[in-house]
Scaffold this motif. Sequence first.
Motif, short mmCIF file in Angstrom:
data_model
loop_
_atom_site.label_atom_id
_atom_site.label_comp_id
_atom_site.label_asym_id
_atom_site.label_seq_id
_atom_site.Cartn_x
_atom_site.Cartn_y
_atom_site.Cartn_z
N PHE A 1 0.91 -1.17 0.06
CA PHE A 1 -0.04 -0.03 0.20
C PHE A 1 0.88 1.26 0.01
CE2 PHE A 1 0.42 -1.24 4.54
CZ PHE A 1 0.75 0.02 5.10
N ARG A 2 0.25 2.33 -0.31
CA ARG A 2 0.82 3.70 -0.08
C ARG A 2 0.09 4.53 1.11
NH1 ARG A 2 3.92 5.63 -4.63
NH2 ARG A 2 3.15 7.66 -4.10
N PHE A 3 0.85 5.53 1.62
CA PHE A 3 0.31 6.06 2.79
C PHE A 3 -0.07 7.69 2.05
CE2 PHE A 3 3.71 4.00 4.86
CZ PHE A 3 3.11 3.35 5.95
N PHE A 4 -1.50 8.10 2.56
CA PHE A 4 -1.97 9.36 2.20
C PHE A 4 -2.48 9.90 3.53
CE2 PHE A 4 -2.14 6.83 -1.62
CZ PHE A 4 -1.54 7.55 -2.47
N GLY A 5 -2.51 11.45 3.66
CA GLY A 5 -3.04 11.97 4.78
C GLY A 5 -2.10 12.44 5.49
N ALA A 6 -2.53 12.82 6.82
CA ALA A 6 -1.84 13.41 7.99
C ALA A 6 -0.35 12.63 7.90
CB ALA A 6 -2.52 13.37 9.43
N TYR A 7 0.76 13.43 8.50
CA TYR A 7 1.84 12.75 8.82
C TYR A 7 2.59 12.36 7.55
CZ TYR A 7 -0.99 12.82 12.98
OH TYR A 7 -2.00 12.79 14.04
N THR A 8 2.30 12.63 6.29
CA THR A 8 2.96 12.48 5.06
C THR A 8 3.89 13.50 4.59
OG1 THR A 8 1.22 12.69 3.79
CG2 THR A 8 1.24 10.34 4.57
N GLY A 9 4.90 13.15 3.86
CA GLY A 9 5.60 14.11 3.43
C GLY A 9 6.32 14.82 4.60
N LEU A 10 6.33 16.18 4.56
CA LEU A 10 7.28 16.85 5.50
C LEU A 10 6.51 16.84 7.01
CD1 LEU A 10 8.38 20.09 3.56
CD2 LEU A 10 9.66 17.80 4.21
N SER A 11 5.22 16.48 7.05
CA SER A 11 4.72 16.49 8.33
C SER A 11 4.81 15.24 9.16
CB SER A 11 3.07 16.15 8.40
OG SER A 11 2.66 17.43 7.50
N SER A 12 5.01 15.15 10.67
CA SER A 12 5.30 14.14 11.28
C SER A 12 4.32 14.02 12.73
CB SER A 12 6.72 14.28 11.83
OG SER A 12 7.22 15.44 12.55
N LEU A 13 4.28 13.02 13.09
CA LEU A 13 3.76 12.65 14.27
C LEU A 13 4.72 12.46 15.26
CD1 LEU A 13 1.01 11.56 16.06
CD2 LEU A 13 1.77 9.33 14.87
N LYS A 14 4.37 13.09 16.54
CA LYS A 14 5.33 12.74 17.66
C LYS A 14 4.65 12.08 18.64
CE LYS A 14 8.98 16.17 18.00
NZ LYS A 14 9.63 17.15 18.68
N LEU A 15 5.21 10.84 19.18
CA LEU A 15 4.67 10.24 20.45
C LEU A 15 5.41 10.45 21.58
CD1 LEU A 15 4.87 6.80 18.10
CD2 LEU A 15 2.69 8.30 18.58
N TYR A 16 4.92 11.28 22.38
CA TYR A 16 5.42 11.77 23.80
C TYR A 16 5.54 10.55 25.03
CZ TYR A 16 4.72 16.13 21.51
OH TYR A 16 5.01 17.35 20.97
N GLY A 17 6.39 10.62 25.76
CA GLY A 17 6.71 9.86 26.86
C GLY A 17 5.72 9.83 27.86
N SER A 18 4.58 10.76 27.64
CA SER A 18 3.47 10.56 28.68
C SER A 18 2.29 9.81 28.04
CB SER A 18 2.93 12.22 28.75
OG SER A 18 2.50 12.65 27.66
N GLY A 19 2.28 9.28 26.62
CA GLY A 19 1.78 8.50 26.05
C GLY A 19 0.67 9.33 25.11
N THR A 20 0.79 10.77 25.08
CA THR A 20 0.32 11.54 24.36
C THR A 20 0.72 11.58 22.99
OG1 THR A 20 1.09 13.55 25.18
CG2 THR A 20 -0.85 12.54 26.33
N VAL A 21 0.13 12.35 22.06
CA VAL A 21 0.63 12.67 20.55
C VAL A 21 0.74 14.08 20.47
CG1 VAL A 21 -0.05 10.60 19.80
CG2 VAL A 21 -1.59 12.46 19.53
#
Length: 171
Positions: A119-139
């Motif tokens: 498959f291919r990815f589309f939507g949020a966090y693709t390209g230059l965007s990123s998701l951060k997963l914090y130590g508290s369990g939040t995003v």
Amino acid sequence: MKNVADVNEYIFSAAKERTTKKSGRFQKGYTLLELVVTLSILSFLTVSMVSFGFGEKEKIAENAFNAECEKILYTLLQYQNEAIMDGCPRKIRFLDQGMQVNWTKDSINHQTVIPVATFRFFGAYTGLSSLKLYGSGTVSTGGTVKLTSPSGSVRKIIIQPGNGRIYLDEP
């Protein structure tokens, strides 16, 4: 009257003649009709197996797509748990060739790419965007990543802001 030995010999020789005598009904081999029926049954079975085999190819591809979607979900959840355990946030980006994960621990930069093939990815966090997963369990932010297969099937990974819940929609 004949004696018993003569009668037995006569019966034995008559039975022997019947078992060795070849008649038209008991010849060895198959008739043309039997061969035609057998070949038609084999042809029908072969066509049935081939026609069912073509549908299986698409089903196998769909199963591979679903399995790889779940692999990406469980990998995200694993990195979220690791961020909670060691307190080091993970930065996730979805690229064409796979999911890229970056983090720094003990002043060492780590980077991992989890490849994808179905498959291919589309939507949020693709390209230059990123998701951060914090130590508290939040995003860092909530969003949806669409996983699109070559056949057009779409699954979504949903990341909820606030509580940091990450889940895969049902197919």
